[in-house]
Scaffold this active site. Structure first.
Site, PDB file in Angstrom:
ATOM      1  N   GLY A 212       0.807  -1.365   0.166  1.00 15.70           N
ATOM      2  CA  GLY A 212       0.051  -0.044  -0.080  1.00 15.70           C
ATOM      3  C   GLY A 212       0.730   1.151  -0.146  1.00 15.70           C
ATOM      4  N   ASN A 213       0.163   2.431   0.287  1.00 19.71           N
ATOM      5  CA  ASN A 213       1.128   3.585   0.498  1.00 19.71           C
ATOM      6  C   ASN A 213       0.322   4.304   1.605  1.00 19.71           C
ATOM      7  OD1 ASN A 213      -0.752   5.511  -0.997  1.00 19.71           O
ATOM      8  ND2 ASN A 213      -0.590   4.124  -2.505  1.00 19.71           N
ATOM      9  N   PHE A 214       1.055   5.544   1.837  1.00 18.20           N
ATOM     10  CA  PHE A 214       0.801   6.376   2.915  1.00 18.20           C
ATOM     11  C   PHE A 214      -0.623   7.524   2.678  1.00 18.20           C
ATOM     12  CE2 PHE A 214       4.773   5.277   4.242  1.00 18.20           C
ATOM     13  CZ  PHE A 214       4.497   4.364   5.297  1.00 18.20           C
ATOM     14  N   SER A 215      -1.007   7.478   1.626  1.00 13.28           N
ATOM     15  CA  SER A 215      -2.094   8.294   1.140  1.00 13.28           C
ATOM     16  C   SER A 215      -3.362   8.046   2.282  1.00 13.28           C
ATOM     17  CB  SER A 215      -2.585   8.082  -0.461  1.00 13.28           C
ATOM     18  OG  SER A 215      -3.724   8.658  -0.449  1.00 13.28           O
ATOM     19  N   ALA A 280      -3.658   7.724  -4.922  1.00 12.81           N
ATOM     20  CA  ALA A 280      -2.350   7.331  -5.177  1.00 12.81           C
ATOM     21  C   ALA A 280      -2.606   5.810  -5.514  1.00 12.81           C
ATOM     22  CB  ALA A 280      -1.617   7.427  -3.845  1.00 12.81           C
TER      23      ALA A 280
END
Ligand code: CTP
Length: 407
Positions: A212-215, A280
């Site tokens: 995943g990502n931090f968005s 994102a």
């Protein structure tokens, strides 16, 4: 649904024969879903009864500073009333009240509330022909216009006195139409269909893990909120976030993976006027999703085979029709402007909103953002660090400047 639905409206009624028309005006406003608080000058009660108006508005009519019938003498707070209102309509506005309004007199509740109100104030003069023409009255009307009030001019026709001429109060339906049109004029994106993506995507590795990502989704949600404020309709396709938003003109579609975001976006793109891809999206996903949990291998490194996700924005760029506007976001760490310009070309965008991870307070998780807006004609606009809601307004205003012929 009416544009007046849920709006708080003060209806001020002054003492003149046209007060009977205020009953019809009140009915129209209520029918359109507005919350209407009637304020009467003392002499208006000689023309129409508070009972009729309170029955129609489903609220007690207010006229005095104090509720004298109530033993505890409740104070009708003109400041609170002024702050509550989205609009104040004074109809009919008599020569007497217009004169007092223009000289800041406050000897009744309606006038004190007028002086406290911060909302747009409409006034519809109604009086006999010569009274209306009287120079002092005309001067007072002009003074009110100069003070920022919105004049709903009296009409010509037969008057209660039997004379013919200018002085009839504008018809209730015309007053309602005028106010509705004013509201629509201020709604920059009235009924425009937006498709907005927000948040991260999660790409499953096994039964319990993902890439995943931090968005946080804050930028996309903020954009959706602003579009709704400007009268637009929004389909918001969001990856996993803790955010929530509800509005009658908003449809939220929750997705997890880039593939799901792709499917939902494609379903809704054709029908959208303006698409803003602030999500994102993960560029890669594991080649296979394991249905079980991967066990730790003793001291052995673990490698994952990744494959590329579809570039949703690029696909939309290929499908874009002439009248559609397509906006991307770009998160860059170096060669920011050049990379963003390349994305405009390769993804066939109308504009791109660039975030640099080099700017403090900008990017994932913050309530603030610092963006550079670049359009497909090479115009570059640098905005300061601002709240994400202010950034959204900047972006939406800039789109109107650049693409007003399409919007
Ligand atoms: N985007 C997309 N689908 C992807 C990846 C990105 O639709 N698979 C969209 C994003 O929503 C954003 C824009 O493309 O509006 C740019 O995303 P960004 O991550 O900055 O760029 P990429 O095109 O992924 O290129 P790179 O990661 O190499 O910078």
């Amino acid at each position: 649904m009416s544009i007046l639905s849920g709006k708080n409206i003060l209806l001020g009624i002054c003492g003149g024969i046209a007060a009977y028309k205020s009953i019809f005006l009140l009915r129209l406003l209520i029918k359109k879903g507005a919350n209407v608080q009637v304020l009467m000058t003392p002499s208006s009660k000689d023309f129409v009864t508070p009972l009729t108006l309170s029955t129609l508005s489903k609220r007690p009519v207010l006229s005095d500073f104090f509720d004298k019938k109530n033993k505890n003498e409740i104070w009708n707070n003109h400041v609170d009333l002024g702050l509550w209102a989205d609009f104040f309509i004074i109809a009919p506005a008599t020569s007497n009240t217009i004169s007092k309004m223009s000289s800041a007199r406050a000897d009744n509740l309606l006038l004190a509330t007028y002086l406290s109100a911060k909302c747009p104030v409409y006034f519809a003069p109604a009086m006999d022909l010569d009274m209306h023409k009287n120079l002092a009255n005309q001067e007072n009307i002009n003074k009110l216009i100069k003070h920022g009030c919105i004049h709903i001019p009296a009409k010509s026709g037969s008057l209660a006195s039997g004379l013919e001429g200018e002085g009839r109060m504008s018809e209730p339906q015309d007053i309602v139409d005028l106010i509705c049109n004013d509201i629509i004029k201020d709604l920059k994106y009235y009924k425009k269909k937006f498709l907005i993506t927000a948040g991260p995507t999660y790409e499953p590795i096994d039964a319990v893990r993902f890439i995943g990502n931090f968005s946080s989704g804050k930028m996309g949600f903020s954009l959706a909120k602003c579009v709704l404020k400007f009268g637009g309709n929004v389909t918001l396709i969001t990856g996993p976030t803790s955010l929530d938003l509800s509005h009658e003109n908003l449809k939220i579609i929750s997705v997890v993976t880039a593939d799901q975001m792709l499917n939902e976006t494609l379903k809704h793109f054709e029908n959208s006027d303006i698409t803003i891809m602030s999500a994102a999206v993960s560029d890669y996903k594991p080649k296979t999703k394991l249905s079980y949990k991967i066990k730790k291998q003793n001291d052995e490194p673990l490698s994952l085979d990744l494959v590329q996700n579809s570039d949703i924005l690029k696909l939309l760029g290929n499908k874009k029709k002439k009248n559609q506007i397509l906006i991307g976001f770009a998160l860059e760490t170096d060669n920011e402007i050049q990379n963003a310009n390349n994305k405009i070309k390769s993804k066939n965008l109308d504009a791109i909103v660039l975030n640099s991870l080099n700017d403090k307070g900008a990017g994932f998780g913050y309530d603030t953002n610092k963006v550079t807006y670049i359009n497909n004609k090479g115009i570059v606009k640098n905005f300061k660090l601002k709240s994400k809601d202010e950034v959204s307004i900047d972006i939406l205003d800039q789109l109107i400047t650049d693409f007003h012929e399409k919007i």
